[in-house]
Write a protein that holds these residues in place. Structure first.
Motif, PDB file in Angstrom:
ATOM      1  N   ALA B  30       0.873  -1.271  -0.042  1.00  0.00           N
ATOM      2  CA  ALA B  30       0.009   0.054   0.038  1.00  0.00           C
ATOM      3  C   ALA B  30       0.819   1.207   0.145  1.00  0.00           C
ATOM      4  CB  ALA B  30      -0.987   0.055   1.110  1.00  0.00           C
ATOM      5  N   ASN B  31       2.130   1.284   0.540  1.00  0.00           N
ATOM      6  CA  ASN B  31       2.885   2.274   0.662  1.00  0.00           C
ATOM      7  C   ASN B  31       3.652   2.478  -0.573  1.00  0.00           C
ATOM      8  OD1 ASN B  31       2.272   2.737   3.146  1.00  0.00           O
ATOM      9  ND2 ASN B  31       4.433   1.797   4.152  1.00  0.00           N
ATOM     10  N   VAL B  32       3.973   1.405  -1.357  1.00  0.00           N
ATOM     11  CA  VAL B  32       4.354   1.558  -2.925  1.00  0.00           C
ATOM     12  C   VAL B  32       3.285   2.214  -3.648  1.00  0.00           C
ATOM     13  CG1 VAL B  32       5.395   0.192  -4.702  1.00  0.00           C
ATOM     14  CG2 VAL B  32       6.034  -0.478  -2.356  1.00  0.00           C
ATOM     15  N   ARG B  33       2.366   1.611  -3.469  1.00  0.00           N
ATOM     16  CA  ARG B  33       1.088   2.349  -4.477  1.00  0.00           C
ATOM     17  C   ARG B  33       0.944   3.738  -4.173  1.00  0.00           C
ATOM     18  NH1 ARG B  33      -4.481  -0.091  -6.681  1.00  0.00           N
ATOM     19  NH2 ARG B  33      -4.915   1.538  -7.944  1.00  0.00           N
ATOM     20  N   TYR B  34       0.828   4.238  -2.878  1.00  0.00           N
ATOM     21  CA  TYR B  34       0.823   5.664  -2.698  1.00  0.00           C
ATOM     22  C   TYR B  34       1.780   6.534  -3.218  1.00  0.00           C
ATOM     23  CZ  TYR B  34      -0.034   9.586   0.765  1.00  0.00           C
ATOM     24  OH  TYR B  34      -0.233  10.655   1.056  1.00  0.00           O
ATOM     25  N   LEU B  35       2.946   6.004  -3.276  1.00  0.00           N
ATOM     26  CA  LEU B  35       4.181   6.965  -3.550  1.00  0.00           C
ATOM     27  C   LEU B  35       4.396   6.669  -5.134  1.00  0.00           C
ATOM     28  CD1 LEU B  35       6.542   6.171  -0.758  1.00  0.00           C
ATOM     29  CD2 LEU B  35       5.136   8.146  -1.019  1.00  0.00           C
ATOM     30  N   ALA B  36       4.098   5.686  -5.764  1.00  0.00           N
ATOM     31  CA  ALA B  36       4.533   5.078  -7.022  1.00  0.00           C
ATOM     32  C   ALA B  36       3.094   5.096  -8.017  1.00  0.00           C
ATOM     33  CB  ALA B  36       5.314   3.901  -7.059  1.00  0.00           C
ATOM     34  N   GLY B  37       1.914   5.201  -7.556  1.00  0.00           N
ATOM     35  CA  GLY B  37       0.687   4.990  -8.223  1.00  0.00           C
ATOM     36  C   GLY B  37       0.207   3.648  -8.817  1.00  0.00           C
ATOM     37  N   ALA B  38       1.072   2.737  -8.183  1.00  0.00           N
ATOM     38  CA  ALA B  38       1.026   1.377  -8.579  1.00  0.00           C
ATOM     39  C   ALA B  38       1.757   0.464  -8.023  1.00  0.00           C
ATOM     40  CB  ALA B  38       1.144   0.975 -10.147  1.00  0.00           C
ATOM     41  N   ALA B  39       1.153  -0.819  -7.500  1.00  0.00           N
ATOM     42  CA  ALA B  39       2.184  -1.879  -6.655  1.00  0.00           C
ATOM     43  C   ALA B  39       2.072  -3.033  -7.631  1.00  0.00           C
ATOM     44  CB  ALA B  39       1.631  -1.802  -5.256  1.00  0.00           C
ATOM     45  N   PRO B  40       2.807  -3.432  -8.467  1.00  0.00           N
ATOM     46  CA  PRO B  40       2.833  -4.715  -9.000  1.00  0.00           C
ATOM     47  C   PRO B  40       3.249  -5.858  -8.089  1.00  0.00           C
ATOM     48  CG  PRO B  40       3.827  -2.924 -10.477  1.00  0.00           C
ATOM     49  CD  PRO B  40       3.689  -2.281  -9.207  1.00  0.00           C
ATOM     50  N   LEU B  41       2.730  -6.749  -8.308  1.00  0.00           N
ATOM     51  CA  LEU B  41       3.106  -7.849  -7.048  1.00  0.00           C
ATOM     52  C   LEU B  41       4.577  -8.029  -6.777  1.00  0.00           C
ATOM     53  CD1 LEU B  41       1.738 -10.079  -5.620  1.00  0.00           C
ATOM     54  CD2 LEU B  41       2.342 -11.602  -7.323  1.00  0.00           C
ATOM     55  N   GLY B  42       4.835  -7.867  -5.531  1.00  0.00           N
ATOM     56  CA  GLY B  42       6.342  -7.808  -5.054  1.00  0.00           C
ATOM     57  C   GLY B  42       7.255  -6.605  -5.440  1.00  0.00           C
ATOM     58  N   ALA B  43       6.736  -5.514  -5.997  1.00  0.00           N
ATOM     59  CA  ALA B  43       7.467  -4.672  -6.276  1.00  0.00           C
ATOM     60  C   ALA B  43       7.929  -3.494  -5.147  1.00  0.00           C
ATOM     61  CB  ALA B  43       6.713  -3.511  -7.369  1.00  0.00           C
ATOM     62  N   VAL B  44       9.122  -3.044  -5.100  1.00  0.00           N
ATOM     63  CA  VAL B  44       9.490  -2.270  -4.134  1.00  0.00           C
ATOM     64  C   VAL B  44       9.944  -0.757  -4.742  1.00  0.00           C
ATOM     65  CG1 VAL B  44      10.453  -3.937  -2.716  1.00  0.00           C
ATOM     66  CG2 VAL B  44      11.782  -2.860  -4.273  1.00  0.00           C
ATOM     67  N   LEU B  45      10.016   0.172  -3.782  1.00  0.00           N
ATOM     68  CA  LEU B  45      10.267   1.590  -4.470  1.00  0.00           C
ATOM     69  C   LEU B  45      11.454   1.759  -3.843  1.00  0.00           C
ATOM     70  CD1 LEU B  45       9.496   4.182  -6.099  1.00  0.00           C
ATOM     71  CD2 LEU B  45       8.316   4.884  -3.978  1.00  0.00           C
ATOM     72  N   LEU B  46      12.574   2.600  -4.546  1.00  0.00           N
ATOM     73  CA  LEU B  46      13.701   2.956  -3.803  1.00  0.00           C
ATOM     74  C   LEU B  46      13.533   4.746  -4.036  1.00  0.00           C
ATOM     75  CD1 LEU B  46      16.710   2.961  -2.915  1.00  0.00           C
ATOM     76  CD2 LEU B  46      17.558   2.932  -5.164  1.00  0.00           C
ATOM     77  N   VAL B  47      13.342   5.219  -3.010  1.00  0.00           N
ATOM     78  CA  VAL B  47      13.512   6.948  -2.742  1.00  0.00           C
ATOM     79  C   VAL B  47      14.787   7.329  -2.568  1.00  0.00           C
ATOM     80  CG1 VAL B  47      12.558   8.781  -1.760  1.00  0.00           C
ATOM     81  CG2 VAL B  47      11.057   6.784  -2.155  1.00  0.00           C
ATOM     82  N   GLY B  48      15.595   7.521  -3.804  1.00  0.00           N
ATOM     83  CA  GLY B  48      16.850   7.976  -3.713  1.00  0.00           C
ATOM     84  C   GLY B  48      17.332   9.261  -3.478  1.00  0.00           C
TER      85      GLY B  48
END
Lengths: 368, 368
Positions: B30-48
């Motif tokens: 849910a956090n990935v989706r909030y920040l990236a617009g989508a959360a494909p299964l298993g995806a992670v977001l790097l905020v670099g």
């Protein structure tokens, strides 16, 4: 039945006890269910030096599908809202005099691991690893009979759908109808989200049903499964809509069918998992569909729909008798659609007649 | 829309950057989706420190309900099967020159945390904690409008059910029909497993539908919700089946209704969460149903069906404007059944008319 669970827990205890003074904390839901008969939401199982305890945040429900906890097992209900049963279990283990606690590091979060460490600072936390998953790998006949019933239910649901009018209905509706039929025939529920793909969506692995309607000339591919007493099976079939399939459809279907058969025939006790994958993949490769297959051509099933072994090019390990797996090659041509054929089978020695096919719906190319 | 995501990520970056040389790894879906617009299964977001990257094990699907990744975001698809996007993200962060990486310790498993540590041993792993959940607490008007649509869909599905014949149908069938109607009206899917309880099962929180059939004189309680563009709402109502309710049914209903109203009326910006809980609980207590309520009388909703705040006796924290919550007291008398009334509302200042009720189906006691 209760004895089965006690025997399973004893095997976990033996693994831990090698070092002496050890207890194990099982948190992964399917592992809890395997050892305790049920896995109420959030429950954990302490396999102690003496007594085993199932710790729950809420009372287990006796409702269909959740399973009943082994009656020989002590149960502790945490009254404080929000209390973590894993933390309570660690306190209990420390109180029982355990020196170390083996936890499932592949399931427990860093935050919970830390909370366990701080409630029982003298307890050495070690990794239980995939010990319970390894026990779950080979199924007993009781488990296989649950899978057999799950497969029968899925066959029935699919068979009924094929008798109804399909043209003009959306993928979503067909998927929902299949799920309703699974429940009608006694499933706890669907084993996973039912996939229905028509036309250009057909043959896509894990396709989520859309609002596209079935049209004449389409491929229609369906993948569904039932959960029965926690055990999950899987079946996938592809059909053609209308009077007769086009040549390209027949060719593609025959190819995937041949690949799937090659995979099924490679299922013998002792076979390397990668060789089963290769058997199916080789058929596709020879026909020029080098990238047609996904990363796996099959996987184990049981209390989870996707468990060990993986049938994949880099998979380690071998099959064994009484291991249920899917064989599910497929190919998808962008914009055109494709074919997927998926069965659940149990590996059996040749002397017993070879692999036992659980999902028996025909694999002829039906024109509906 | 893309800008919204960039602004959100910027806020995460600001939190991490306080120390300098820091990056954040967001793994909770849910956090990935909030920040990236989508959360494909298993995806992670790097905020670099420089660029943000969405790392996926499989290509994002453009299908309804999954969301589309922010186009301003770089995406990296991992080709190796089984590769952990979180480990790849840590490698990327190290390559970008980050000195520390904040991870979600409440989501990441111990095993993954260790794998991250070994791929990038110089990277100091720290805890991001609930930083993204805190950002998600107050919703913007875009999010609230998704919740409003989700609530409309749930109201429609429920309204249609009430027009159909209910006596003789099973809880399971009613639940499946409600879920089909949610999808018909444009939901991505149900927000959670629909609960239908009849007779002795009515009023039980989280009751899983059984094969019990609706009978004359029963209470029928229904709890359902729609997911729309990822946002989840909840509605619960209790009805009586037959010509007219019994006296005990009217009394029990009036009591729960009064408790629910008290809870709703306590929803003002700045109110302590525990005071909202107390307002509802006090009504029940006064009537002698001291243990009638469960541990919470409501909770936040959004990209998850159960998020902060909790409305409970020991809850910390205060409400704020633009925080959507449920208010859902209920009581269940063993063997007899009970009542549950559940709404989703958005906290609004009194100057704006007070709490905005999203689920508008009537709360009169209907005899169906």
């Amino acid at each position: 039945m209760s004895e089965v669970y006690a025997v399973r827990r004893e095997r976990v205890r033996e693994r831990c006890a090698a070092g002496g003074g050890a207890a194990a904390l099982v948190s992964r839901p399917a592992n809890v269910r395997y050892l305790a008969g049920a896995a109420p939401l959030g429950a954990v199982l302490l396999v102690g030096q003496g007594e085993d305890v199932l710790l729950c945040g809420r009372p287990p429900s006796d409702q269909h599908g959740e399973g009943r906890p082994d009656e020989a097992l002590r149960m502790r209900l945490l009254s404080e809202p929000g209390a973590d049963p894993a933390v309570a279990a660690a306190g209990l283990a420390a109180g029982q005099g355990a020196e170390s606690l083996a936890v499932e590091e592949h399931h427990l979060t860093v935050a919970r691991h830390r909370a366990i460490g701080s409630v029982a600072p003298r307890l050495r936390l070690v990794d239980l690893g995939g010990a319970v998953e390894q026990l779950r790998f080979i199924k007993d006949e009781e488990e296989i009979s649950c899978l057999r019933i799950a497969a029968e239910i899925a066959d029935q649901a699919l068979g009924e759908l094929l008798e109804s009018i399909l043209v003009g209905r959306t993928e979503r509706h067909l998927a929902l109808e299949l799920e309703r039929r699974l429940v009608d025939h006694g499933a706890d529920g669907p084993a996973f989200a039912t996939s229905v793909g028509t036309g250009p969506n057909s043959g896509r692995s894990g396709h989520r049903p859309s609002d596209r309607r079935v049209e004449e000339g389409d491929f229609l591919s369906v993948c569904l499964g039932a959960a029965y007493r926690g055990y999950r099976c899987e079946i996938g079939r592809t059909f053609v809509i209308g009077t007769s399939p086009a040549d390209w459809q027949i060719e593609l279907y025959d190819l995937v069918f041949a690949a799937q058969r090659a995979g099924r025939e490679a299922l013998v006790p002792g076979a390397a998992c990668r060789d089963v994958d290769r058997a199916a993949r080789h058929v596709m490769d020879s026909a020029g569909y080098t990238d047609g297959l996904g990363p796996v051509t099959g996987h184990g099933v049981g209390l989870e729909i996707d468990e060990d072994p993986q049938l994949a090019p880099a998979a380690m390990g071998k099959l064994d008798a009484c291991v249920p797996v899917t064989v599910e090659p497929g190919v998808h041509l962008p914009g055109k659609g494709g074919v997927r054929i998926d069965d659940t089978l149990v590996v059996r020695p040749e002397a017993d007649g070879g692999p036992e096919l659980l999902t028996i719906t025909t694999k002829e190319l039906l024109a509906l």
